[in-house]
Design a protein around this motif. Structure first.
Motif, PDB file in Angstrom:
ATOM      1  N   ASP A 195      26.105  61.045  93.912  1.00 58.54           N
ATOM      2  CA  ASP A 195      27.406  60.716  94.493  1.00 58.54           C
ATOM      3  C   ASP A 195      28.323  60.067  93.466  1.00 58.54           C
ATOM      4  O   ASP A 195      29.536  60.271  93.482  1.00 58.54           O
ATOM      5  N   GLU A 196      27.746  59.304  92.534  1.00 61.12           N
ATOM      6  CA  GLU A 196      28.541  58.688  91.479  1.00 61.12           C
ATOM      7  C   GLU A 196      29.059  59.742  90.503  1.00 61.12           C
ATOM      8  O   GLU A 196      30.195  59.672  90.050  1.00 61.12           O
ATOM      9  N   VAL A 197      28.211  60.712  90.211  1.00 54.25           N
ATOM     10  CA  VAL A 197      28.598  61.795  89.298  1.00 54.25           C
ATOM     11  C   VAL A 197      29.801  62.540  89.868  1.00 54.25           C
ATOM     12  O   VAL A 197      30.759  62.846  89.160  1.00 54.25           O
ATOM     13  N   GLU A 198      29.786  62.817  91.166  1.00 54.19           N
ATOM     14  CA  GLU A 198      30.876  63.558  91.800  1.00 54.19           C
ATOM     15  C   GLU A 198      32.171  62.761  91.869  1.00 54.19           C
ATOM     16  O   GLU A 198      33.255  63.337  91.881  1.00 54.19           O
ATOM     17  N   ASP A 199      32.068  61.435  91.898  1.00 55.82           N
ATOM     18  CA  ASP A 199      33.250  60.586  92.090  1.00 55.82           C
ATOM     19  C   ASP A 199      33.731  59.920  90.800  1.00 55.82           C
ATOM     20  O   ASP A 199      34.741  59.230  90.794  1.00 55.82           O
ATOM     21  N   MET A 200      33.035  60.113  89.697  1.00 60.91           N
ATOM     22  CA  MET A 200      33.372  59.436  88.448  1.00 60.91           C
ATOM     23  C   MET A 200      34.639  60.024  87.825  1.00 60.91           C
ATOM     24  O   MET A 200      34.821  61.236  87.797  1.00 60.91           O
ATOM     25  N   ARG A 201      35.535  59.136  87.372  1.00 65.33           N
ATOM     26  CA  ARG A 201      36.767  59.577  86.718  1.00 65.33           C
ATOM     27  C   ARG A 201      36.425  60.355  85.446  1.00 65.33           C
ATOM     28  O   ARG A 201      35.486  60.044  84.736  1.00 65.33           O
ATOM     29  N   PHE A 202      37.211  61.368  85.148  1.00 64.67           N
ATOM     30  CA  PHE A 202      36.906  62.273  84.040  1.00 64.67           C
ATOM     31  C   PHE A 202      36.925  61.571  82.679  1.00 64.67           C
ATOM     32  O   PHE A 202      36.114  61.874  81.821  1.00 64.67           O
ATOM     33  N   GLU A 203      37.839  60.635  82.483  1.00 68.63           N
ATOM     34  CA  GLU A 203      37.861  59.919  81.199  1.00 68.63           C
ATOM     35  C   GLU A 203      36.633  59.035  81.025  1.00 68.63           C
ATOM     36  O   GLU A 203      36.131  58.853  79.923  1.00 68.63           O
ATOM     37  N   VAL A 204      36.113  58.508  82.140  1.00 68.78           N
ATOM     38  CA  VAL A 204      34.875  57.713  82.087  1.00 68.78           C
ATOM     39  C   VAL A 204      33.697  58.636  81.772  1.00 68.78           C
ATOM     40  O   VAL A 204      32.830  58.295  80.955  1.00 68.78           O
ATOM     41  N   VAL A 205      33.671  59.812  82.387  1.00 74.75           N
ATOM     42  CA  VAL A 205      32.609  60.790  82.114  1.00 74.75           C
ATOM     43  C   VAL A 205      32.566  61.107  80.623  1.00 74.75           C
ATOM     44  O   VAL A 205      31.506  61.085  79.995  1.00 74.75           O
ATOM     45  N   ALA A 206      33.741  61.389  80.050  1.00 76.59           N
ATOM     46  CA  ALA A 206      33.797  61.731  78.623  1.00 76.59           C
ATOM     47  C   ALA A 206      33.268  60.599  77.759  1.00 76.59           C
ATOM     48  O   ALA A 206      32.473  60.819  76.833  1.00 76.59           O
ATOM     49  N   ARG A 225      26.545  58.202  75.266  1.00 80.45           N
ATOM     50  CA  ARG A 225      25.203  58.303  75.876  1.00 80.45           C
ATOM     51  C   ARG A 225      24.829  56.988  76.576  1.00 80.45           C
ATOM     52  O   ARG A 225      23.715  56.482  76.455  1.00 80.45           O
ATOM     53  N   THR A 226      25.762  56.442  77.356  1.00 81.76           N
ATOM     54  CA  THR A 226      25.573  55.169  78.053  1.00 81.76           C
ATOM     55  C   THR A 226      24.750  55.377  79.317  1.00 81.76           C
ATOM     56  O   THR A 226      25.160  56.092  80.223  1.00 81.76           O
ATOM     57  N   ARG A 227      23.584  54.731  79.369  1.00 80.77           N
ATOM     58  CA  ARG A 227      22.763  54.799  80.575  1.00 80.77           C
ATOM     59  C   ARG A 227      23.441  53.992  81.682  1.00 80.77           C
ATOM     60  O   ARG A 227      24.247  53.122  81.413  1.00 80.77           O
ATOM     61  N   ARG A 228      23.100  54.281  82.915  1.00 79.96           N
ATOM     62  CA  ARG A 228      23.706  53.595  84.069  1.00 79.96           C
ATOM     63  C   ARG A 228      23.500  52.091  83.920  1.00 79.96           C
ATOM     64  O   ARG A 228      22.380  51.597  84.055  1.00 79.96           O
ATOM     65  N   PRO A 229      24.600  51.316  83.667  1.00 80.77           N
ATOM     66  CA  PRO A 229      24.453  49.906  83.311  1.00 80.77           C
ATOM     67  C   PRO A 229      24.458  48.905  84.452  1.00 80.77           C
ATOM     68  O   PRO A 229      24.315  47.715  84.202  1.00 80.77           O
ATOM     69  N   PHE A 230      24.600  49.324  85.696  1.00 79.20           N
ATOM     70  CA  PHE A 230      24.778  48.332  86.758  1.00 79.20           C
ATOM     71  C   PHE A 230      23.581  48.155  87.662  1.00 79.20           C
ATOM     72  O   PHE A 230      23.716  47.681  88.778  1.00 79.20           O
ATOM     73  N   GLY A 231      22.412  48.540  87.249  1.00 78.62           N
ATOM     74  CA  GLY A 231      21.201  48.331  88.041  1.00 78.62           C
ATOM     75  C   GLY A 231      21.297  48.957  89.412  1.00 78.62           C
ATOM     76  O   GLY A 231      21.665  50.112  89.552  1.00 78.62           O
ATOM     77  N   GLU A 232      21.001  48.186  90.456  1.00 80.51           N
ATOM     78  CA  GLU A 232      21.045  48.682  91.834  1.00 80.51           C
ATOM     79  C   GLU A 232      22.431  48.568  92.458  1.00 80.51           C
ATOM     80  O   GLU A 232      22.653  49.053  93.547  1.00 80.51           O
ATOM     81  N   ARG A 233      23.334  47.868  91.775  1.00 81.39           N
ATOM     82  CA  ARG A 233      24.694  47.724  92.301  1.00 81.39           C
ATOM     83  C   ARG A 233      25.421  49.067  92.265  1.00 81.39           C
ATOM     84  O   ARG A 233      25.109  49.929  91.455  1.00 81.39           O
ATOM     85  N   PRO A 234      26.417  49.235  93.131  1.00 77.28           N
ATOM     86  CA  PRO A 234      27.184  50.493  93.118  1.00 77.28           C
ATOM     87  C   PRO A 234      28.075  50.582  91.872  1.00 77.28           C
ATOM     88  O   PRO A 234      28.354  49.578  91.221  1.00 77.28           O
ATOM     89  N   MET A 235      28.500  51.771  91.575  1.00 79.42           N
ATOM     90  CA  MET A 235      29.395  52.004  90.450  1.00 79.42           C
ATOM     91  C   MET A 235      30.717  51.258  90.699  1.00 79.42           C
ATOM     92  O   MET A 235      31.211  51.249  91.830  1.00 79.42           O
ATOM     93  N   PRO A 236      31.288  50.629  89.686  1.00 81.62           N
ATOM     94  CA  PRO A 236      32.542  49.882  89.872  1.00 81.62           C
ATOM     95  C   PRO A 236      33.675  50.781  90.366  1.00 81.62           C
ATOM     96  O   PRO A 236      33.749  51.952  90.019  1.00 81.62           O
ATOM     97  N   ARG A 237      34.568  50.210  91.149  1.00 85.37           N
ATOM     98  CA  ARG A 237      35.720  50.959  91.685  1.00 85.37           C
ATOM     99  C   ARG A 237      36.574  51.546  90.571  1.00 85.37           C
ATOM    100  O   ARG A 237      37.132  52.623  90.714  1.00 85.37           O
ATOM    101  N   GLU A 238      36.684  50.828  89.468  1.00 89.43           N
ATOM    102  CA  GLU A 238      37.521  51.281  88.360  1.00 89.43           C
ATOM    103  C   GLU A 238      37.020  52.593  87.760  1.00 89.43           C
ATOM    104  O   GLU A 238      37.758  53.290  87.084  1.00 89.43           O
ATOM    105  N   TRP A 239      35.759  52.912  87.965  1.00 84.87           N
ATOM    106  CA  TRP A 239      35.164  54.140  87.428  1.00 84.87           C
ATOM    107  C   TRP A 239      35.338  55.316  88.381  1.00 84.87           C
ATOM    108  O   TRP A 239      35.099  56.447  88.026  1.00 84.87           O
TER     109      TRP A 239
END
Length: 130
Positions: free
Chosen positions: A27-38, A44-58
């Motif tokens: 669900d995060e992959v589908e909703d992630m902003r394109f500039e953040v994806v790039a 090669r940044t691994r998911r940095p927020f543990g069990e927390r949801p992806m930040p709104r800014e992303w």
């Protein structure tokens, strides 16, 4: 030579696979902003927020960044149709359902439209000619 501008509007299968491999949720992959994806894929940044949801800014659906969800265009279309129907009832172009007659007539009076334009029964002055 002129350069061409492009706007990205969807992720490739390779980009989605890369994000999933880095630990991001589907669900995060589908909703992630394109500039953040790039940026994430480039670094090669691994998911940095543990069990927390992806930040709104992303997120693309974040109202801060003017993102659009699937529901927003649909909601806008529904609102336009409702306003057109209400306008039709108020102007007398569309017949008013009996259950709404008193409310529509009261609204017409508040708008300053004369009583001579009041609809009779379920027929408007335009429909009555048919």
């Amino acid at each position: 030579m002129a350069s061409r501008a492009s706007v990205k509007f969807m992720l490739t299968a390779r980009e989605k696979a890369g994000l999933l491999e880095l630990g991001y949720r589907p669900d995060e992959v589908e909703d992630m902003r394109f500039e953040v994806v790039a940026r994430v894929l480039q670094r090669r940044t691994r998911r940095p927020f543990g069990e927390r949801p992806m930040p709104r800014e992303w997120r693309r659906s974040s109202s801060q960044h003017g993102g659009v969800t699937v529901a927003r265009p649909l909601l806008g279309s529904v609102m336009v149709v409702l306003l057109l129907v209400l306008g039709g009832w108020l102007s007398g172009i569309l017949p008013v359902p009996r259950s709404l007659e008193s409310s529509i007539y009261a609204l017409r009076e508040r708008c300053g439209w004369s009583q001579r334009d009041k609809l009779h029964g379920r027929r408007s002055r335009y429909w009555a000619a048919l």
